[in-house]
Design an enzyme around this catalytic site. Structure first.
Site, PDB file in Angstrom:
ATOM      1  N   SER A  16      23.876  -1.103  14.722  1.00  0.00           N
ATOM      2  CA  SER A  16      23.883  -0.224  15.893  1.00  0.00           C
ATOM      3  C   SER A  16      23.068   1.052  15.694  1.00  0.00           C
ATOM      4  O   SER A  16      22.742   1.727  16.667  1.00  0.00           O
ATOM      5  CB  SER A  16      25.317   0.160  16.264  1.00  0.00           C
ATOM      6  OG  SER A  16      25.907   0.942  15.250  1.00  0.00           O
ATOM      7  N   LYS A  71      27.798   7.066  14.423  1.00  0.00           N
ATOM      8  CA  LYS A  71      26.931   7.196  15.600  1.00  0.00           C
ATOM      9  C   LYS A  71      26.275   8.573  15.576  1.00  0.00           C
ATOM     10  O   LYS A  71      26.585   9.424  14.744  1.00  0.00           O
ATOM     11  CB  LYS A  71      27.737   7.051  16.895  1.00  0.00           C
ATOM     12  CG  LYS A  71      28.574   5.775  17.017  1.00  0.00           C
ATOM     13  CD  LYS A  71      27.748   4.532  17.203  1.00  0.00           C
ATOM     14  CE  LYS A  71      28.632   3.294  17.309  1.00  0.00           C
ATOM     15  NZ  LYS A  71      27.844   2.043  17.289  1.00  0.00           N
TER      16      LYS A  71
END
EC number: 3.4.21.89
Length: 326
Positions: free
Chosen positions: A101, A175
């Site tokens: 990701s 993230k």
């Protein structure tokens, strides 16, 4: 016939007898008796040293050192484990990247070092930082069941406790912070991504990806004390955009943030510093967030200014009219 007595000898029976302590020529002998021999009296020869005696003398010392090392080894191991635990808890911890990701900034299998110290001093996440955070709830599937082998399970728990390997039941994500408390984050079509009305130039987004997904436009007002996070691989990241129905509307509480990832430590050929991109420092991006404190400051200062003005007017006394004023 008379004979002159030579030094060092005496006449005996018409001949010369030598002194028993002198050589035949009457000159005292020197040690060695030949050129190059050492001068001085020659004493008894010293007995030769047996090398085994030196070895016997050194052996007890070596034995003591070996015994001392084995006695101190458990203490050294204990100190190392305590230091590792303290470093993991308060300073720095290593994390392994579990997915794609964050491509291409971080690849699956990379090891990053996370700063856990600054949050202890009240530091909160900033826009542009890459952060590790606990699952706020519902972001990750259930963790895989631990090993059925008791020894393996115990070893894994022990090593994960001191930070030498990830825990089997640890549910952490990584993230990039896009918005902080008070920000408005929005995106339509393929972008650009907007923060407080400012378009972000995002060189960290994976080539071929778009800033956002066309069929998922959004406008989010980030609550105070929370952050809005997105992966750099925008089309392959289940980030804040995909959890609008969960508590917080997809935002993450600051209290769930473990720390900021500041460097890629492994593999060696991937070593890199994870700095904050310059797009998050552009003028005006903090305008929305700064307006609230400014308004609050003005509202708090206004009563003080009015009170001070009344005090000054009261101290001046009544104003007398003069002929010129009339």
């Amino acid at each position: 016939m008379e004979h002159d007595q030579a030094p060092g000898g005496s006449a005996v029976n018409g001949g010369w007898a030598t002194d028993p302590g002198l050589p035949g020529n009457g000159i005292p002998a020197m040690a060695g008796g030949a050129p190059g021999d050492p001068a001085g009296p020659v004493g008894p020869a010293e007995p030769e040293r047996d090398p085994r005696d030196d070895e016997d003398a050194e052996r007890p010392s070596r034995d003591r050192k070996q015994r001392s090392f084995w006695k101190e080894l458990p203490l050294l191991i204990g100190i190392a484990l305590v230091l590792a635990l303290l470093i993991k808890t308060f300073l720095v911890q290593a994390f392994s990247i579990p997915s794609d990701s964050m491509n291409d900034t971080l690849l699956k299998g990379d090891r990053v070092l996370v700063d856990k110290l600054t949050p202890w001093f009240g530091s909160t996440p900033s826009r542009g930082e890459v952060v590790v955070f606990h699952d706020p709830g519902g972001w990750l599937p259930e963790a895989p069941s631990p090993s059925s082998n008791v020894v393996v399970r115990g070893l894994q728990k022990g090593l994960s406790f001191i930070g030498l390997m990830p825990s089997a039941d640890e549910k952490d994500l990584i993230k990039r912070v896009i918005g902080v408390g008070g920000d408005t984050v929005s995106c339509k079509g393929t972008g650009p991504l907007m923060v407080n009305g400012k378009a972000l130039v995002e060189p960290y987004v994976r080539p071929g990806s778009t800033a956002c997904t066309p069929d998922m436009p959004f406008t989010v007002h980030v609550p105070k004390g929370r952050i809005w996070v997105m992966g750099d691989n925008r089309q392959n990241s289940l980030d804040s955009r995909f959890h609008p129905t969960l508590p917080g509307g997809g935002t993450v509480p600051n209290s769930d943030v473990v720390g900021r990832a500041f460097v890629v430590a492994w593999p060696v050929n991937r070593w890199d510093v994870l700095s904050i991109p310059g797009t998050f420092s552009q003028p005006g991006i903090n305008a929305a967030g700064a307006a609230v404190p400014a308004a609050a400051g003005f509202a708090g200062a206004l009563p003080l200014v009015l009170w001070r003005r009344r005090r000054l007017l009261a101290g001046a006394g009544p104003v007398r009219e003069t002929a010129e004023d009339c």
